[in-house]
Enzyme design. Structure first.
Site, mmCIF file in Angstrom:
data_model
loop_
_atom_site.group_PDB
_atom_site.id
_atom_site.type_symbol
_atom_site.label_atom_id
_atom_site.label_comp_id
_atom_site.label_asym_id
_atom_site.label_seq_id
_atom_site.Cartn_x
_atom_site.Cartn_y
_atom_site.Cartn_z
ATOM 1 N N CYS A 1 0.716 -1.494 -0.429
ATOM 2 C CA CYS A 1 0.023 -0.157 0.139
ATOM 3 C C CYS A 1 0.716 1.198 -0.145
ATOM 4 C CB CYS A 1 -0.877 0.027 1.173
ATOM 5 S SG CYS A 1 -1.907 -1.319 1.732
ATOM 6 N N ARG B 1 3.665 0.036 -5.370
ATOM 7 C CA ARG B 1 2.891 -0.329 -4.004
ATOM 8 C C ARG B 1 1.315 -1.064 -3.983
ATOM 9 N NH1 ARG B 1 7.050 2.197 -0.475
ATOM 10 N NH2 ARG B 1 5.928 1.515 1.242
ATOM 11 N N TRP C 1 -2.868 -2.361 -1.852
ATOM 12 C CA TRP C 1 -3.166 -3.927 -2.194
ATOM 13 C C TRP C 1 -2.977 -5.181 -0.879
ATOM 14 C CZ3 TRP C 1 0.536 -8.227 0.293
ATOM 15 C CH2 TRP C 1 0.379 -8.879 -0.200
ATOM 16 N N ASN D 1 -1.036 1.256 5.712
ATOM 17 C CA ASN D 1 -0.334 0.664 5.062
ATOM 18 C C ASN D 1 0.842 -0.375 5.920
ATOM 19 O OD1 ASN D 1 2.143 -1.231 3.803
ATOM 20 N ND2 ASN D 1 3.434 1.006 4.313
ATOM 21 N N GLY D 2 0.146 -1.647 6.417
ATOM 22 C CA GLY D 2 0.884 -2.526 6.700
ATOM 23 C C GLY D 2 -0.041 -3.652 7.064
ATOM 24 N N GLU E 1 14.418 -18.229 -12.006
ATOM 25 C CA GLU E 1 13.890 -17.221 -12.131
ATOM 26 C C GLU E 1 13.642 -16.963 -13.620
ATOM 27 O OE1 GLU E 1 13.536 -14.002 -10.878
ATOM 28 O OE2 GLU E 1 14.223 -12.584 -12.407
ATOM 29 N N LYS F 1 8.816 -15.671 -13.657
ATOM 30 C CA LYS F 1 8.504 -14.840 -14.290
ATOM 31 C C LYS F 1 7.152 -15.405 -14.871
ATOM 32 C CE LYS F 1 10.673 -12.156 -13.912
ATOM 33 N NZ LYS F 1 11.500 -12.069 -12.673
ATOM 34 N N GLU G 1 4.338 -15.123 -12.755
ATOM 35 C CA GLU G 1 3.845 -14.109 -12.175
ATOM 36 C C GLU G 1 3.179 -13.087 -13.148
ATOM 37 O OE1 GLU G 1 7.610 -11.839 -11.770
ATOM 38 O OE2 GLU G 1 6.769 -10.143 -10.872
ATOM 39 N N HIS H 1 14.802 -38.007 -8.418
ATOM 40 C CA HIS H 1 14.177 -37.894 -7.544
ATOM 41 C C HIS H 1 13.176 -37.483 -7.268
ATOM 42 C CE1 HIS H 1 18.445 -38.976 -6.899
ATOM 43 N NE2 HIS H 1 18.863 -37.491 -7.203
ATOM 44 N N LYS I 1 4.701 -3.986 -6.981
ATOM 45 C CA LYS I 1 6.139 -3.667 -7.981
ATOM 46 C C LYS I 1 6.917 -3.760 -5.960
ATOM 47 C CE LYS I 1 10.003 -3.215 -9.689
ATOM 48 N NZ LYS I 1 10.286 -4.139 -10.796
HETATM 49 O O1 M6R Z 1 12.359 -5.038 -4.946
HETATM 50 P P1 M6R Z 1 13.257 -5.842 -4.193
HETATM 51 O O2 M6R Z 1 14.289 -6.245 -5.313
HETATM 52 O O3 M6R Z 1 12.945 -6.757 -2.504
HETATM 53 O O4 M6R Z 1 11.701 -6.634 -4.541
HETATM 54 C C1 M6R Z 1 11.665 -8.445 -4.248
HETATM 55 C C2 M6R Z 1 10.619 -9.189 -4.960
HETATM 56 O O5 M6R Z 1 9.137 -9.119 -4.553
HETATM 57 C C3 M6R Z 1 10.950 -9.447 -6.358
HETATM 58 O O6 M6R Z 1 12.302 -9.791 -7.060
HETATM 59 C C4 M6R Z 1 9.547 -9.807 -7.100
HETATM 60 O O7 M6R Z 1 9.668 -10.916 -6.829
HETATM 61 C C5 M6R Z 1 9.445 -9.361 -8.328
HETATM 62 N N1 M6R Z 1 8.205 -9.154 -8.806
HETATM 63 C C6 M6R Z 1 9.526 -10.695 -9.236
HETATM 64 O O8 M6R Z 1 9.598 -10.177 -10.181
#
Ligand code: M6R
Length: 606
Positions: free
Chosen positions: A2, A27, A74, A98-99, A478, A482, A485, A501, A601
């Site tokens: 947030c 946020r 959020w 926020n929190g 990674e 991606k 996500e 395994h 983000k």
């Molecule tokens: O701002 P940060 O690098 O600390 O964020 C960490 C993760 O939230 C961030 O990398 C998240 O996994 C991405 N959305 C992945 O693409």
């Protein structure tokens, strides 16, 4: 998560609240709202969805005022909806938060018994009623102190009051909060980025502090209500580029920017004449360090996993990698000769910040690798190593990932050289390789049309796997992250050698599997594992590097060849096709690429 904004002024604030909320959408973006105070009444407008929708609602309702608070949400407690959107108000008080308030259920019961009626399912609404209740018998300052004492959990708060016409109260525990200073007006914001268009003068609240903000005065207090002095900091000029240009999405732009961001970062850290890495400001002697812990979340965590291989190969340090949300709750044995490195694009991730805070409280050596240099994590670390990527707007981290890997790699080489592990010739050879990295990334970006085509298979499948060994294993994680996500497709990253395994049972006819196998020390072993999945019906997309040598395998569905370079730098190139795979998969499905569902983000809740 947030985002919070507050403005108290001698002129209209609504438009500026909306503009700041647009900046805070990174946020959270599932709902938005604002409240202003005018002629003794609190006016609230909120809606599910984006700030754009809120803006339209406001133009219909004509909400105005010279003081107001705004919020992008959020969801934590209660689904995304208009009713759960902030601000939450009683007749006399309006709150943005926020929190998470961990004891909200019990507080709600107590307040309900007293006759307070709740409209939302949020934890935040208890704050509005709690403040209202305490105000009946206490002055404002004592009310705030008592309310903050009652709340468990983490929060940043902005509160306005019907009976205090030009006052905003800000309070912080855990979640960050900044105050900005303007001419005949002052501001409250989740971060300085939201305030930058209005002021370059800011102060940050420390944990546990609260503040009273009026248009011509700001006062800060500690937990007990004693006055606290604050430094006013000057923010650097904001000439960053937040524009999509001709791109359809920020993510596409950010992927394409990678050759430039790599080049900028290399230029910042490498002295081309002396062929040295410019990390001269280490606050400790290298002989004081014998182990290193690398900590991050999500993509940042993956960059740490790759760095583990580099540190193990090029230094004598004991290397541990940890997910911040796990690290912060473990029974840890802190060691004075350990360096704790925190990796975060935003520098605001709550779990990573908490992990840093624990290390600080235990007087450990701390270093952060961040993109946002004015962030909480950067401010509170002993050493800050920026990744120099420029703003990353797309929720999916792309150019920041390459930047994080790059700075971790350079830190590793620097420590290795200072500790006399790597000799000068090898050190300078590796630096020379880094100077060619940007250009090789540029060439690798050309592997486009094949990925566009293959991405259709990934979105049609019920699941997919990403396999690699060594440096390529974290890249597999990674790539899978991606795809999940952005395209909302189930994808699993696995060490290729682990398939037999258990996960091999998942492979069935036509299942798309990405195998990352550049020609490094692991190549032959990975190719064998690849054959095992092909034999069981998998459609393999192989990511390898260009070579004269043939690939000794049959029935590979598609092959993408990245440029050739030294083995330990392959992760920079093999990542690029995977970013594009996720991008095109999401595009085919028509999803919101820059703002995937359920995410934000910057993850500022734990
Ligand atoms: O701002 P940060 O690098 O600390 O964020 C960490 C993760 O939230 C961030 O990398 C998240 O996994 C991405 N959305 C992945 O693409």
């Amino acid at each position: 998560m947030c985002g919070i904004i507050g403005i108290t002024s001698n002129k209209e604030v609504t438009t500026r609240i909306i503009n700041s909320l647009k900046k805070l959408e990174y946020r959270g973006y599932d709902s938005a709202g604002l409240a202003t105070l005018k002629d003794g009444f609190i006016n609230e407008v909120k809606c599910e969805g984006r700030v754009e929708a809120l803006e339209k609602n406001i133009s219909k309702t004509n909400v105005q005022g010279e003081i107001g608070i705004g919020h992008v949400r959020w969801a934590t407690h209660g689904k995304p909806s208009t009713i759960n959107a902030h601000p939450h108000s009683s007749e006399t008080v309006s709150v943005v938060h926020n929190g998470i308030i961990e004891n909200s259920t019990i507080l709600k019961k107590i307040l309900e018994k007293k006759g307070y009626k709740f409209k939302s399912q949020t934890d935040t609404e208890v704050i509005a009623h709690l403040v209202t209740d305490y105000l009946k018998k206490n002055n404002l300052k004592n009310t705030i102190i008592k309310v903050l004492n009652k709340l468990h959990g983490s929060f940043a708060l902005g509160i306005i009051f019907k009976d205090y016409p030009n006052l905003i109260v800000g309070a912080r525990r855990g979640s960050p909060l900044a105050v900005g200073y303007g001419p005949n007006e002052n501001y409250l914001g989740s971060d300085s980025y939201a305030l930058k268009s209005m002021t370059n003068k800011v102060s940050y609240l420390n944990d546990g502090e609260f503040c009273l903000i009026k248009e011509n005065q700001v006062e800060f207090f500690d937990t007990k209500g004693n006055k606290a002095n604050k430094k006013i900091l000057n923010l650097s000029q904001d000439n960053q580029n937040y524009d999509k240009g001709d791109y359809k999405h920020f993510m596409a732009k950010e992927i394409d920017e990678q050759p430039t961001t790599i080049k900028n970062c290399v230029n910042e850290y490498i002295d081309k004449i002396s062929k040295q890495i410019n990390i001269y400001n280490l606050p400790w002697k290298t002989k004081e360090i014998s182990s290193i812990v690398l900590i991050g979340c999500g993509t940042a965590y993956h960059s740490c996993l790759i760095a583990k291989y580099w540190f193990e190969e090029h230094t004598n340090l004991d290397v541990t990698v940890d997910i911040a949300s796990e690290f912060r709750y473990r029974k840890l044995k802190f060691k004075n000769d350990c360096l704790y490195v925190f990796v975060s694009q935003s520098g605001e991730t709550a779990d990573t910040y908490a992990a840093l805070d624990i290390c600080k409280k235990n007087k450990m050596k701390t270093c952060s690798i961040v993109n946002v240099v004015e962030s909480s994590i950067a401010r509170d670390s002993e050493l800050v190593l920026p990744i120099h990527c420029g703003p990353e707007i797309g929720v999916a981290s792309t150019k920041a990932f390459l930047g994080q890997m790059l700075v971790l790699y350079m830190l590793c080489l620097k420590l290795s050289f200072d500790m006399k592990i790597i000799n000068k010739k090898n050190y300078q050879e590796k630096i020379k390789n880094l100077l060619s990295l940007s250009n090789l990334c540029k060439k690798t970006l050309l592997t486009d049309s094949k990925i566009q085509k293959t991405s259709r298979t990934f979105i049609e499948a019920k699941g997919s796997m990403f396999l690699g060994r060594g440096y390529s294993f974290p890249i597999a994680l990674e790539g899978a992250l991606k795809l999940k996500e952005l395209a909302y497709v189930h994808a699993e990253g696995y060490p290729a050698g682990e398939m037999k395994h258990g996960p091999l049972a998942l492979i069935e006819e036509g299942m798309p599997v990405v195998v990352i196998a550049p020609r490094d020390d692991y190549y032959k072993k990975t190719i064998s594992n690849m054959q095992e999945v092909i034999a069981r019906g998998a459609k393999v997309l192989l990511i390898t590097n260009k070579s004269k040598d043939e690939i000794h395998s049959e029935n590979i569905w598609e092959t993408i060849e990245v440029e050739n370079l030294s083995e330990d730098l392959f992760p920079f190139l093999t990542t690029i096709p995977l970013q594009k795979l996720a991008y095109y998969s999401a595009m085919h499905k028509g999803y919101d690429i820059d703002k995937p569902r359920n995410l934000a983000k910057s993850v500022t809740v734990e």
